[in-house]
Design an enzyme around this catalytic site. Sequence first.
Site, PDB file in Angstrom:
ATOM      1  CE  LYS A  16      -2.216  -0.873   3.847  1.00 58.47           C
ATOM      2  NZ  LYS A  16      -1.462  -2.071   4.287  1.00 58.47           N
ATOM      3  NE  ARG A  91      -3.442  -0.831  10.185  1.00 63.94           N
ATOM      4  CZ  ARG A  91      -2.409  -0.249   9.571  1.00 63.94           C
ATOM      5  NH1 ARG A  91      -2.473   0.997   9.165  1.00 63.94           N
ATOM      6  NH2 ARG A  91      -1.318  -0.941   9.344  1.00 63.94           N
ATOM      7  NE  ARG A 130       7.998  -2.416   5.961  1.00 68.34           N
ATOM      8  CZ  ARG A 130       6.695  -2.142   6.081  1.00 68.34           C
ATOM      9  NH1 ARG A 130       6.015  -1.680   5.049  1.00 68.34           N
ATOM     10  NH2 ARG A 130       6.078  -2.361   7.201  1.00 68.34           N
ATOM     11  NE  ARG A 163       7.268  -0.018  10.018  1.00 67.40           N
ATOM     12  CZ  ARG A 163       6.096   0.092   9.371  1.00 67.40           C
ATOM     13  NH1 ARG A 163       6.047   0.673   8.182  1.00 67.40           N
ATOM     14  NH2 ARG A 163       4.995  -0.378   9.897  1.00 67.40           N
TER      15      ARG A 163
END
Length: 218
Positions: A16, A91, A130, A163
């Site tokens: 996204k 969400r 990521r 992260r």
Amino acid sequence: MTGLRIVLLGPPGAGKGTHAKVLSRTHGILHISTGDILRSQIQAGTELGKRAKSFIDSGKLVPDDLVVEMIQDRLNRPDVQKGFILDGFPRTVEQAKALEAMLEASKTPLGVVLEFATSEAVIVNRLSGRRACPKCGTNYHIRNIPPKQEGICDLCGSALIQRKDDKPETIRERLKVYHEQTAPLIKFYKKRKTLRAVNGDLEIEPLQAELAKQLQTL
Ligand code: AMP
């Protein structure tokens, strides 16, 4: 394309954020990411950031009232008049109802909700590989989208980080949260006939082409 209001819906790792940034560039639409706003609040040490941090770090959702107020403030700013891409909001069904009420009040309904239908294996691979730039928010992937120099952001030269919520235990928690709290939105938007599904398993370029095609037919 002016005034187009889009929601990107899908599990974490569906792409996204990556595609919101591309669409924002190619179609000139404002990109609003609640995750990015929350992370910058944490970095700035604000009251909202302090309240949100433990939820984010453990892979849980930040309470609806905090996020709804934050998005309400954002949607009150004049730059949203030309349209926007919401990435990571709503969400929960509560958030979706709050958004619907806000947009009804301003007589600016959503144009489309794009659901990134993505398989679990692809999600886990994308999230675990990521790497993110803590300064400018650009995302990379150790294999799929490597930076030119390992560990360094191409755009601003900062050291990339993983992260905290991209660690395996937290990924599992985020997926559970997605299935329990966010996936019901698929039915919510199907009922309102604003939902279109795209194949989130596709690599960046083919998915970009699919999204562009979807937007052309609106
Ligand atoms: P993201 O960058 O979209 O993956 O968001 C990272 C984290 O921020 C999520 O796992 C949540 O803890 C929090 N967050 C982002 N958007 C929302 C939202 N709409 N509602 C509640 N929590 C959110």
